[in-house]
Design a protein around this motif. Structure first.
Motif, PDB file in Angstrom:
ATOM      1  N   HIS A 227      31.003  41.540  45.931  1.00 48.31           N
ATOM      2  CA  HIS A 227      30.687  42.060  47.262  1.00 48.31           C
ATOM      3  C   HIS A 227      30.353  40.937  48.251  1.00 48.31           C
ATOM      4  O   HIS A 227      30.429  41.147  49.467  1.00 48.31           O
ATOM      5  CB  HIS A 227      29.530  43.055  47.181  1.00 48.31           C
ATOM      6  N   ASN A 228      29.985  39.779  47.741  1.00 48.75           N
ATOM      7  CA  ASN A 228      29.651  38.653  48.612  1.00 48.75           C
ATOM      8  C   ASN A 228      30.842  37.738  48.897  1.00 48.75           C
ATOM      9  O   ASN A 228      30.700  36.744  49.615  1.00 48.75           O
ATOM     10  CB  ASN A 228      28.524  37.823  47.989  1.00 48.75           C
ATOM     11  N   GLN A 229      32.009  38.050  48.344  1.00 53.20           N
ATOM     12  CA  GLN A 229      33.193  37.218  48.561  1.00 53.20           C
ATOM     13  C   GLN A 229      33.852  37.567  49.897  1.00 53.20           C
ATOM     14  O   GLN A 229      33.574  38.598  50.503  1.00 53.20           O
ATOM     15  CB  GLN A 229      34.173  37.372  47.401  1.00 53.20           C
ATOM     16  N   VAL A 230      34.736  36.689  50.346  1.00 54.76           N
ATOM     17  CA  VAL A 230      35.378  36.840  51.655  1.00 54.76           C
ATOM     18  C   VAL A 230      36.889  36.821  51.485  1.00 54.76           C
ATOM     19  O   VAL A 230      37.416  36.469  50.423  1.00 54.76           O
ATOM     20  CB  VAL A 230      34.938  35.716  52.619  1.00 54.76           C
ATOM     21  N   ILE A 231      37.571  37.191  52.551  1.00 57.10           N
ATOM     22  CA  ILE A 231      39.036  37.151  52.544  1.00 57.10           C
ATOM     23  C   ILE A 231      39.503  35.727  52.259  1.00 57.10           C
ATOM     24  O   ILE A 231      38.997  34.765  52.832  1.00 57.10           O
ATOM     25  CB  ILE A 231      39.595  37.660  53.875  1.00 57.10           C
ATOM     26  N   GLY A 232      40.447  35.600  51.350  1.00 55.34           N
ATOM     27  CA  GLY A 232      40.962  34.300  50.958  1.00 55.34           C
ATOM     28  C   GLY A 232      40.416  33.798  49.637  1.00 55.34           C
ATOM     29  O   GLY A 232      40.985  32.864  49.045  1.00 55.34           O
ATOM     30  N   THR A 233      39.324  34.403  49.144  1.00 56.23           N
ATOM     31  CA  THR A 233      38.772  33.993  47.853  1.00 56.23           C
ATOM     32  C   THR A 233      39.800  34.225  46.753  1.00 56.23           C
ATOM     33  O   THR A 233      40.393  35.299  46.658  1.00 56.23           O
ATOM     34  CB  THR A 233      37.491  34.794  47.520  1.00 56.23           C
ATOM     35  N   GLU A 234      40.015  33.204  45.916  1.00 57.40           N
ATOM     36  CA  GLU A 234      40.927  33.338  44.786  1.00 57.40           C
ATOM     37  C   GLU A 234      40.175  33.847  43.558  1.00 57.40           C
ATOM     38  O   GLU A 234      39.080  33.369  43.255  1.00 57.40           O
ATOM     39  CB  GLU A 234      41.597  32.000  44.471  1.00 57.40           C
ATOM     40  N   ILE A 235      40.764  34.817  42.867  1.00 52.51           N
ATOM     41  CA  ILE A 235      40.132  35.439  41.704  1.00 52.51           C
ATOM     42  C   ILE A 235      41.186  35.615  40.608  1.00 52.51           C
ATOM     43  O   ILE A 235      42.251  36.191  40.861  1.00 52.51           O
ATOM     44  CB  ILE A 235      39.539  36.821  42.059  1.00 52.51           C
ATOM     45  N   PRO A 236      40.915  35.154  39.397  1.00 56.28           N
ATOM     46  CA  PRO A 236      41.829  35.433  38.284  1.00 56.28           C
ATOM     47  C   PRO A 236      41.774  36.919  37.902  1.00 56.28           C
ATOM     48  O   PRO A 236      40.694  37.504  37.785  1.00 56.28           O
ATOM     49  CB  PRO A 236      41.286  34.555  37.149  1.00 56.28           C
ATOM     50  N   VAL A 237      42.947  37.517  37.716  1.00 55.73           N
ATOM     51  CA  VAL A 237      43.052  38.951  37.442  1.00 55.73           C
ATOM     52  C   VAL A 237      43.997  39.175  36.256  1.00 55.73           C
ATOM     53  O   VAL A 237      45.027  38.494  36.138  1.00 55.73           O
ATOM     54  CB  VAL A 237      43.575  39.718  38.681  1.00 55.73           C
ATOM     55  N   SER A 238      43.639  40.135  35.401  1.00 56.38           N
ATOM     56  CA  SER A 238      44.489  40.480  34.258  1.00 56.38           C
ATOM     57  C   SER A 238      45.529  41.516  34.656  1.00 56.38           C
ATOM     58  O   SER A 238      45.433  42.149  35.718  1.00 56.38           O
ATOM     59  CB  SER A 238      43.638  41.056  33.127  1.00 56.38           C
TER      60      SER A 238
END
Length: 366
Positions: A227-238
């Motif tokens: 919830h504290n992340q912003v647009i553009g944050t990269e996140i690994p996803v399965s």
């Protein structure tokens, strides 16, 4: 195949496992995290503290002891674990770590009662069970659009309620696989101050051309971080996983959601409505201001969804009396929400399919 003597020894341990199973599994997790800290990242440590994961594993071990001569009987019960393992990229090399620590925990908790014959029998049994898991998981990996985790970016954030945000995750390589309505993806979070990576599963609210929408509620370590992340944050996803999925039938559909339990059911509702099925969705919430995906649900009403919203400021759940008044004969029924509400649903509607957010548990139906 297990020999008859091994089967008899394992089955004879069932009463002991029923009585001491949670003690053994709590010690197992403590032992494994100390001996093999590299596997800590695969586990939800909030559920560890609450005792949910040890209880779920104890139930599985007990069931294995009871049915060791016909393990096919427990295959339906282990399907959620298989899909969770797929979403976390659990591999064959992890199973010896689990086996060694589980056998060690049995020996250390039961002491002299865990005779060499018992430990040897359980070692053989665990080998067979592990081979079943590995074989079934390999089939799931073969069907996946990608293996492990790959890079996505947050492309859009919508505040649904003061507690829930919706995130559009876009694959940075442009390649995605369609999530079957009801499935989830795992995200991998590197949280400042935390020694290990953390993984959490979130239902796919919608599959887009380049990614997925998810709608986490701000509770728990990873969800609050997200919830504290912003647009553009990269996140690994399965890749998408999960066996709580919409069956392709023409029968009318009844969906029963409690609070944030709407997230897997929303995708089912939208898909079924657009397929021309009769869809009724009951959504229990604590207040209308805390109704996740409210605007999206209202839009589906214009497409034919029969929506009933129930407000209970205390429980946010439907009562047994309200459920008994439903016309559910001949319907496919799915439910997701607080365990207490799902217990009531499956007591009133025994054929209802349900989804846990977290480790599987036993729903008390009587």
């Amino acid at each position: 195949m297990l020999d008859q003597q091994t089967i008899e020894i394992v089955k004879s341990t069932a009463p002991v496992l029923k009585e001491h199973g949670v003690t053994i599994t709590k010690h197992f997790y403590k032992r494994m995290f100390e001996n093999n800290p590299e596997v800590r990242q695969f586990f939800n440590h909030t559920n560890q503290k609450r005792g949910r994961q040890p209880e779920a594993l104890a139930n599985t071990v007990y069931a294995a002891a009871l049915h060791i001569d016909r393990l096919e009987a427990i295959l339906p019960a282990i399907q959620p674990a298989l899909h969770k393992h797929k979403s976390l990229n659990i591999r064959a090399e992890h199973y010896p770590i689990v086996g060694a620590n589980l056998l060690g925990a049995i020996q250390e908790v039961l002491g002299e009662a865990a005779t060499p014959e018992i430990i040897d029998a359980w070692a053989k049994a665990y080998g067979v069970i592990a081979d079943i898991f590995i074989s079934l998981e390999e089939k799931l990996y073969d069907e996946a659009p990608w293996l492990g985790f790959k890079s996505f970016s947050i492309a859009e954030i919508i505040e649904e309620t003061p507690e829930v945000k919706r995130f559009r995750l876009v694959a940075n390589d442009g390649v995605v696989g369609t999530a079957v309505p009801g499935q989830y993806v795992s995200i991998q979070a590197r949280i400042p101050g935390e020694e290990i990576l953390h993984h959490r599963q979130y239902s796919v609210v919608e599959t887009t051309e380049d990614g997925y929408w998810i709608a986490p509620k701000a509770e728990g370590l990873v969800s609050n971080w997200l919830h504290n992340q912003v647009i553009g944050t990269e996140i690994p996803v399965s890749a998408p996983a999960g066996e709580f999925v919409l069956e392709q039938t023409t029968r009318p559909l009844l969906l029963i959601a409690g609070g944030i339990g709407i997230t897997p059911l929303f995708n089912m509702a939208k898909t079924a409505v657009r397929q021309g099925r009769s869809v009724t969705l009951l959504h229990a919430v604590r207040s209308m201001s805390l109704r996740p995906l409210g605007d999206e649900l209202d839009e589906l009403v214009n497409e034919g969804l029969q929506l009933r919203t129930h407000v209970d400021e205390v429980s946010g759940c439907l009562s047994e009396k309200q459920l008994e008044e439903l016309d559910f004969e001949g319907h496919d029924v799915y439910t997701c929400g607080p365990n207490a509400m799902m217990e009531t649903v499956v007591r009133v509607i025994p054929n209802a399919r349900y989804e846990f957010f977290g480790p599987s548990a036993n729903l008390v139906q009587a």
